[in-house]
Design an enzyme around this catalytic site. Structure first.
Site, PDB file in Angstrom:
ATOM      1  N   GLU A  40     -13.951 120.117 -35.609  1.00  0.00           N
ATOM      2  CA  GLU A  40     -15.304 120.687 -35.554  1.00  0.00           C
ATOM      3  C   GLU A  40     -15.324 121.939 -34.668  1.00  0.00           C
ATOM      4  OE1 GLU A  40     -16.809 116.647 -34.743  1.00  0.00           O
ATOM      5  OE2 GLU A  40     -18.382 117.124 -36.167  1.00  0.00           O
ATOM      6  N   GLU A  55     -13.870 110.323 -37.606  1.00  0.00           N
ATOM      7  CA  GLU A  55     -14.916 109.603 -36.855  1.00  0.00           C
ATOM      8  C   GLU A  55     -15.353 108.318 -37.542  1.00  0.00           C
ATOM      9  OE1 GLU A  55     -14.713 112.853 -37.175  1.00  0.00           O
ATOM     10  OE2 GLU A  55     -15.583 113.906 -35.470  1.00  0.00           O
ATOM     11  N   GLY A  74     -13.799 116.048 -33.286  1.00  0.00           N
ATOM     12  CA  GLY A  74     -14.364 117.183 -32.556  1.00  0.00           C
ATOM     13  C   GLY A  74     -13.389 118.357 -32.487  1.00  0.00           C
ATOM     14  N   ALA A 104     -13.248 114.337 -29.591  1.00  0.00           N
ATOM     15  CA  ALA A 104     -13.986 113.887 -28.407  1.00  0.00           C
ATOM     16  C   ALA A 104     -13.156 112.840 -27.665  1.00  0.00           C
ATOM     17  CB  ALA A 104     -15.307 113.283 -28.846  1.00  0.00           C
TER      18      ALA A 104
END
Ligand SMILES: C/C=C(\C)C(=O)SCCNC(=O)CCNC(=O)[C@H](O)C(C)(C)COP(=O)(O)OP(=O)(O)OC[C@H]1O[C@@H](n2cnc3c(N)ncnc32)[C@H](O)[C@@H]1OP(=O)(O)O
Length: 719
Positions: free
Chosen positions: A103, A123, A100, A61
């Site tokens: 992910e 994270e 992310g 992200a």
């Protein structure tokens, strides 16, 4: 932000294009949504490959977007559509797949990794958890124990380890995109149901509760007071005990509590502060991206004490040939054995072969005549250092760069005795130098931009976090340490004990309280400095009133401890007692308690009850107050630089962001009020008097830490 191409006539190749790390910004998420929709609806397309531009899959992200309101499509529903589709989707992972990014890959049906790729869910290091399904999908793929370890530590794994764990389906040394396209074509006819992680049950170990309990206890011990790893454990528990859809809900509830926490803000600030620190600027306008550092092909280290040995190892292990110098045969031989031992242990730990052949040992400075750079690491004594530099000026070629490893001496005074003051700089390593990540690069007024660039780049090459600072006694780190430790000793006088003060600081998050840290570092060093500055010892004017020196309050308790031969861990006695010299287990010592009580009786000090709040406020606000002075004196360019120094050199808890960030989180107005309060109570302690910059920032409405620089730029810089 996501490019679409049709390759091999039937494979949609989606490339994320958001340099430098293809972070999943709102524009990239839009791009993925649009291109996926196109791929899934185009009948010509039978399979999809997702990759990242410039050999980097995706760094996760976009952390910069966390500060504002969510814009663009949310990640999880977007990724759900990838998994739910009837066409196989393959992630082609080159460079990194982090957060992310990984992910996203876990929503794809297959994953191909280049052999140099690194994968992970970091994270937790940003104070949050992998909330794009990572906590629910990774356990389903690789099982609870392995997933728990990766999610709670944020550790990156190599492609090879990812293959062993079952995170990726194939590792390749070829172009991962091309391999993924071929792989996708072969996958077209195969059923996808078993490739949808959301439909799998998490393989659960029989001892789940015991495992989660053990990991929780380990976290509480190692990362006291840190919230994110504990939330990660709870999210992984949900993966083991709940159906996928409920687990995802739990993941997002836990994320909501973390996302707006002070800890997440602090840890994300640290991420950027670390990167900001590398971007130095000098008053001349010279800066990190326009001055070319010199290439260092050879170096010398003078002095093979603790610091010199660590520096020699740090240089040799990154491939720089080193000539190490000592002043007598015995010291040289001891140093040689120690350096080689350290290098061997380090190489073994890293699974590489030790680079002995890069090291030479000598007694003569004349052997240094051709080296590119010298790091002097002799005893912390100005006269000795000056004599070394005078000698070096005679033997080294004119272009050789001179660095001094000092923890606080005047770098410019040393430059002044050389024939090349513009090529002299301070490199303040922290002990042990081959382990500690921090390097203060101390720029004297005559240091050229080229030597600054070279020292900063050499620090980076050695794996250090390097921060450019100005030249003043103690530079940044040690200059700030004085008001901090002074407050601790004043609190002793007033009624606290070393263990009470240490506990308050350790509960705050410091790895060690101030007294345990002093015992580790050695109390004699500070004692010698105090003697040299005329604060204690035979040179003190007997007419001096007790407990006052140089016009301000002075606490002689640390001198009294040293007078008893208690120099800390190395002598087995200091502020605490240890089972033997060199022991590390600190126990409160009744003799210290007696010493403090006798001292209070002698001066008629009535001990009072001191709260943890007072300990934290006095120690940490005095620390930050000196940080403000350092900023206004131009010794550090930015608050981020100070925070990075305290995070990497002094064990300041990362989840508090560093002393300056902490002050901003407490609120500058409150810090100002408390300092005013304490200064009123102790008018003879100038360090408690609020600095003009703090007052100015409060008057300007307490801007966020990233904006402080705008309020200091008119002041004089020493950088
Ligand atoms: C919920 C939360 C989710 C789903 C998340 O994904 S949270 C983000 C998880 N990802 C990470 O934590 C990865 C962070 N980045 C890194 O670890 C490293 O940057 C890297 C390994 C990806 C690359 O390292 P390196 O080659 O050394 O480069 P830099 O670290 O110097 O980075 C280059 C510039 O990119 C900026 N950057 C990096 N990652 C991000 C990111 N995820 N979001 C925004 N910006 C990012 C970094 O700040 C550097 O920029 P400058 O500071 O130089 O301007």
């Amino acid at each position: 932000m996501a490019r679409y191409e049709l390759v091999k006539r039937s494979v949609a190749l989606i490339t994320l294009t958001n340099p430098p790390v293809n972070a999943l910004s709102s524009a990239v998420r839009h791009g993925i949504a649009k291109t996926m929709e196109r791929a899934l609806s185009d009948p010509k397309v039978t399979a999809v490959v997702i990759c990242g531009e410039n050999g980097r899959f995706c760094g996760g992200a976009d952390i910069r977007e966390f500060a504002g309101p969510l814009r663009g499509p949310p990640l999880v529903p977007l990724l759900d559509s990838i998994e739910a589709g009837e066409k196989p989707v393959v992630a082609a992972i080159e460079g990194v797949a982090l957060g992310g990014g990984l992910e996203l890959a876990l929503f794809c049906h297959y994953r191909i990794a280049h052999f140099k790729a690194r994968l992970g869910l970091p994270e937790v290091t940003l104070g949050i958890l992998p909330a794009a399904g990572g906590t629910q999908r990774l356990p389903r793929l690789i099982g609870i124990p392995a997933a728990l370890e990766l999610i709670t530590t944020g550790r990156h794994v190599s492609a090879q380890e990812a293959l062993k764990l079952g995170i990726v389906d194939q590792v390749t040394e070829q172009n991962a995109c091309e391999v993924a396209v071929e792989f996708a074509l072969r996958a077209v006819a195969k059923p996808l149901s078993s490739r949808r992680l959301s439909s799998l049950t998490t393989p659960c170990p029989p001892n789940l509760d015991a495992l989660l309990e053990a990991v929780t206890m380990q976290i509480q011990k190692k990362a006291r007071g840190v919230m994110a790893p504990l939330a990660c454990v709870q999210a992984v528990r949900a993966a083991a005990t709940m159906p996928y859809s409920q687990g995802i809900k739990r993941e997002s509830e836990l994320m909501a509590t973390l996302f707006n926490s002070g800890q997440a803000r602090a840890l994300q600030y640290c991420f950027f502060a670390e990167r900001t620190a590398g971007k130095w600027t000098l008053p001349s306008g010279a800066q990190w991206n326009d001055i070319k550092p010199r290439e260092i092909r050879s170096a010398a280290v003078i002095g093979l004490g603790t610091m010199g040995r660590g520096i020699a190892v740090s240089l040799a292990r990154v491939g720089i040939p080193v000539i190490a110098v000592e002043s007598d045969k015995k010291l040289l031989e001891t140093g040689r054995q120690m350096v080689i031992g350290m290098l061997e242990r380090d190489a073994k730990r890293r699974g590489v072969s030790a680079s002995h052949n890069l090291l030479k040992f000598t007694l003569g400075l004349q052997d240094l005549k051709d080296v590119d750079l010298v790091i002097e690491a002799v005893f912390e004594d100005m006269a000795l250092k000056k004599s070394v530099f005078r000698e070096l000026s005679k033997v080294c070629r004119p272009a050789t760069l001179f660095c001094t490893n000092t923890s606080g001496l005047d770098v410019d005074a040393l430059a002044g005795v050389t024939d090349r003051p513009q090529l002299v700089i301070g490199m303040h390593f922290f002990s042990p130098a081959h382990v500690m990540k921090l390097l203060e690069v101390v720029c004297g007024p005559r240091s050229s931009s080229e030597i600054v660039a070279t020292a900063m780049s050499l620090g980076k090459r050695m794996g250090k976090v390097s921060v450019a600072v100005g030249n003043c006694p103690g530079f940044v780190g040690n200059r700030m340490l004085k008001p901090y430790s002074d407050q601790a000793t004043f609190l002793l006088e007033e009624g606290a004990t070393p263990e009470q003060i240490d506990k308050a600081l350790e509960d705050f998050g410091f790895a060690m309280g101030v007294f345990r840290m002093s015992d580790l570092a050695g109390l004699d060093v500070g004692w010698r400095v105090r003697k040299e500055s005329g604060l204690t010892g035979p040179d003190v004017d007997p007419k001096n009133p007790p407990r006052r020196r140089q016009g301000r309050k002075y606490c002689p308790i640390p001198d009294m401890v040293c007078e008893q031969g208690r120099f800390g861990q190395k002598t087995g006695r200091g502020w605490y007692m240890y089972d033997k010299p060199g022991g590390t287990k600190a126990k409160p010592d009744p003799l210290i308690q007696n010493l403090i009580e006798m001292y209070r009786n002698r001066y008629g000090i009535q001990p009072r009850n001191i709260t943890d709040q007072e300990i934290i406020e006095r120690c940490l606000f005095a620390l930050a107050n000196e940080g403000f002075r350092i900023l206004e004196d131009g010794i550090a360019a930015r608050p981020e630089d100070i925070d990075v120094i305290y995070l990497f050199g002094y064990g300041f808890p990362r989840h508090r962001g560093g002393p300056m960030f902490y002050a901003s989180m407490v609120g500058l107005q409150r810090v100002l009020e408390r300092l005013e309060h304490y200064h009123q109570a102790h008018p003879d302690v100038p360090h408690l008097e609020p600095s003009p910059l703090l007052k100015k920032l409060v008057a300007c409405g307490s801007p966020p830490v990233q904006k402080w620089r705008e309020h200091i730029k008119t002041m004089h810089s020493h950088l």
